[in-house]
Design an enzyme around this catalytic site. Structure first.
Site, PDB file in Angstrom:
ATOM      1  N   GLU A  16       5.283   4.735   3.692  1.00  0.00           N
ATOM      2  CA  GLU A  16       4.802   6.237   3.912  1.00  0.00           C
ATOM      3  C   GLU A  16       5.816   7.262   4.121  1.00  0.00           C
ATOM      4  O   GLU A  16       6.702   7.159   4.770  1.00  0.00           O
ATOM      5  CB  GLU A  16       3.817   6.335   5.324  1.00  0.00           C
ATOM      6  CG  GLU A  16       3.400   7.736   5.557  1.00  0.00           C
ATOM      7  CD  GLU A  16       2.858   8.297   4.631  1.00  0.00           C
ATOM      8  OE1 GLU A  16       3.076   9.793   4.526  1.00  0.00           O
ATOM      9  OE2 GLU A  16       1.819   7.952   4.025  1.00  0.00           O
ATOM     10  N   ASP A  73       0.848  -1.044  -0.023  1.00  0.00           N
ATOM     11  CA  ASP A  73       0.105   0.074  -0.086  1.00  0.00           C
ATOM     12  C   ASP A  73       0.801   1.415   0.138  1.00  0.00           C
ATOM     13  O   ASP A  73       1.504   1.507   1.161  1.00  0.00           O
ATOM     14  CB  ASP A  73      -0.943  -0.057   1.282  1.00  0.00           C
ATOM     15  CG  ASP A  73      -1.881   1.049   1.241  1.00  0.00           C
ATOM     16  OD1 ASP A  73      -2.486   1.455   0.103  1.00  0.00           O
ATOM     17  OD2 ASP A  73      -2.538   1.661   2.208  1.00  0.00           O
ATOM     18  N   ASP A  92      -1.486  12.595  -2.423  1.00  0.00           N
ATOM     19  CA  ASP A  92      -1.568  14.079  -2.484  1.00  0.00           C
ATOM     20  C   ASP A  92      -1.869  14.467  -3.820  1.00  0.00           C
ATOM     21  O   ASP A  92      -1.054  14.161  -4.976  1.00  0.00           O
ATOM     22  CB  ASP A  92      -0.062  14.524  -2.100  1.00  0.00           C
ATOM     23  CG  ASP A  92       0.059  14.390  -0.544  1.00  0.00           C
ATOM     24  OD1 ASP A  92      -1.029  14.175   0.129  1.00  0.00           O
ATOM     25  OD2 ASP A  92       1.299  14.515  -0.190  1.00  0.00           O
ATOM     26  N   LYS A  99      -1.240  22.311  -8.473  1.00  0.00           N
ATOM     27  CA  LYS A  99      -0.684  23.292  -9.447  1.00  0.00           C
ATOM     28  C   LYS A  99       0.347  22.626 -10.423  1.00  0.00           C
ATOM     29  O   LYS A  99       0.891  21.421 -10.124  1.00  0.00           O
ATOM     30  CB  LYS A  99       0.164  24.138  -8.568  1.00  0.00           C
ATOM     31  CG  LYS A  99      -0.488  25.115  -7.678  1.00  0.00           C
ATOM     32  CD  LYS A  99       0.485  25.904  -6.797  1.00  0.00           C
ATOM     33  CE  LYS A  99      -0.133  26.824  -5.965  1.00  0.00           C
ATOM     34  NZ  LYS A  99       0.645  27.783  -5.232  1.00  0.00           N
TER      35      LYS A  99
END
Length: 211
Positions: A65, A40, A119, A123
């Site tokens: 992570e 994951d 995330d 932009k």
């Protein structure tokens, strides 16, 4: 006791995230280290992987992570739960995933990868920070066996489309359905998925199979 604030977003291209991660001894990490492996990527607090490890004990689950305090908290939950088919690591996957997979030897047990609610980096100039880059797709194609799966999910359609585009560009991956999946293929949910669905908002999901 001081409260340590954890940044919601970190720049994976900054110098502090360029060091390769240490490679663990997998036979010490997992009780049965050769059973099928699900990674994951961007596991956050690790609640999804924790639930999956409980629900599917015949698989191993590895959560990666990039925010070190978050990964350490997830690993503490694993230890408290006493699950021997679950492990969490602080890791920038675009730097370290290949070395992690190579460390298994000739027969990596990797069978499935999930990238869920990453995330978004809205932009245009920041989109090179998104986790699913062409090099990462190539690594997944190299180490997943035929029939292995990559499952992507996001509550931001543009991000889901971008992940699908990156996977479609690689000739080794085939999308299972042209439209978004209405149901998750997993028996567990991420925190973000649960909150999104409770608010009545859509989740954009797709599955890619290694050909």
């Amino acid at each position: 006791m001081a409260v340590v604030r954890v940044r919601q977003h970190v720049n994976p291209l900054s110098d502090k995230y360029q060091a390769p991660v240490g490679i663990p001894a997998w036979e010490q990490v997992f009780a049965t280290h050769r059973q099928p492996l699900h990674i994951d990527i961007g596991c956050g607090k690790g609640m999804f992987a924790l639930q999956m490890a409980q629900l599917v004990p015949e698989w191993n689950f590895l959560g990666l992570e990039i925010r070190k305090p978050v990964a350490e908290s997830a690993q503490k939950r694993q230890q408290e739960a006493g699950l021997t088919n679950l492990h969490f690591m602080f890791c920038n996957v675009n730097i370290s995933l290949r070395a992690l997979l190579e460390s298994w030897g000739d027969q990596t047990p990797l069978q499935q990868v999930s990238i869920q609610f990453p995330d978004p980096w809205f932009k245009k100039r920041h989109q090179k920070r998104r986790v699913l880059q062409p090099e990462l797709v190539s690594t997944l194609a190299e180490f997943l066996p035929a029939g292995g799966r990559v499952v992507v999910q996001s509550d931001v359609e543009a991000v889901a489309v971008d992940m699908c585009d990156r996977l479609t560009e690689n000739p080794h991956f085939q999308r299972q359905a042209e439209s978004w999946l209405t149901q998750s293929p997993f028996p567990a949910q991420t925190d973000r998925e649960r909150v999104t669905l409770e608010q009545g908002l859509p989740v954009y999901r797709a599955i890619f199979t290694r050909s």
